[in-house]
Design an enzyme around this catalytic site. Structure first.
Site, PDB file in Angstrom:
ATOM      1  N   GLY A   9       0.831  -1.195   0.000  1.00 23.79           N
ATOM      2  CA  GLY A   9       0.000   0.000   0.000  1.00 23.79           C
ATOM      3  C   GLY A   9       0.867   1.247   0.000  1.00 23.79           C
ATOM      4  N   HIS A  29      -3.582   1.025   8.056  1.00 22.87           N
ATOM      5  CA  HIS A  29      -2.240   1.628   8.057  1.00 22.87           C
ATOM      6  C   HIS A  29      -2.210   2.863   7.149  1.00 22.87           C
ATOM      7  CE1 HIS A  29       2.350   1.108   7.919  1.00 22.87           C
ATOM      8  NE2 HIS A  29       2.114   1.985   6.966  1.00 22.87           N
ATOM      9  N   GLN A  78       3.054  10.010   1.265  1.00 17.54           N
ATOM     10  CA  GLN A  78       4.346   9.311   1.215  1.00 17.54           C
ATOM     11  C   GLN A  78       5.165   9.667  -0.016  1.00 17.54           C
ATOM     12  OE1 GLN A  78       2.506   5.279   2.130  1.00 17.54           O
ATOM     13  NE2 GLN A  78       4.502   5.085   3.110  1.00 17.54           N
TER      14      GLN A  78
HETATM   15 ZN    ZN Z   1       3.248   3.382   5.878  1.00 18.72          ZN
END
Ligand code: ZN
Length: 174
Positions: free
Chosen positions: A46, A133, A51
């Site tokens: 994922g 998450h 990010q």
């Molecule tokens: Zn992560």
């Protein structure tokens, strides 16, 4: 499509609450395609927009063996949770760190797809863990926040190393 650079802990963007996607325009589609390509260049299952340095509520997930079944979630919200699951998690943004995290075992989610259409879906197993998450990421939370004090204490050297690496790269731009 392009592979993007993954932002690493302790970059402050990982601590921001990501902004909702309002425009499902071409630049959003390009970002989704790039997120998928970037995910496929890693061993991860994922990845979310913060990010790669974009603070927007997009996440992509693919648990297939052949990396040919990407799922895209925009503006995801967890509607209900049940049970629990304990899985050893790691994070592309926190290299070298892994720890068991207690999550819900089953979750139901409301999100928008790549075209902006709302959907609701239930997930269990690794998909449920992965989504929790990644949705944490969109809220500025990291899996290390969910560990007990003792477990965090045990990881402190690895985390300090990442913090120091970041500090020295700011002092000595390469
Ligand atoms: Zn992560």
């Amino acid at each position: 499509m392009a592979k993007l650079e993954i932002v690493e802990y302790p970059d402050p963007i990982l601590r921001q609450r990501a902004k909702p996607v309002e425009d499902f325009n071409e630049s959003t589609q390009v970002l989704v395609a790039n997120l998928i390509e970037t995910l496929y260049s890693t061993s991860g299952i994922g990845l979310c927009a913060p990010q790669v340095g974009q603070s927007t509520q997009i996440l992509v997930m693919d648990l297939s063996d052949k990396q040919n079944d990407p799922e895209v979630f925009m503006n995801p919200v967890i509607l209900a949770k049940a049970g629990f699951a304990i899985v050893e998690e790691s994070c592309l943004s926190i290299p070298g760190v892994a720890a068991k995290v207690i999550r819900s075992g089953v979750i139901s989610i409301r999100a928008q797809n790549q075209e902006g259409q709302l959907f609701e879906k239930e997930f269990d197993g690794m998909k449920a863990v992965c989504l929790q998450h990644e949705i944490d990421h969109l809220e500025g939370k990291l899996f290390i926040d969910r560990l007990s004090r003792l477990r965090r204490f045990r990881l402190r050297q690895k985390l300090h190393r990442l913090e120091n690496n970041a500090a020295s790269s700011i002092l000595q731009p390469a």
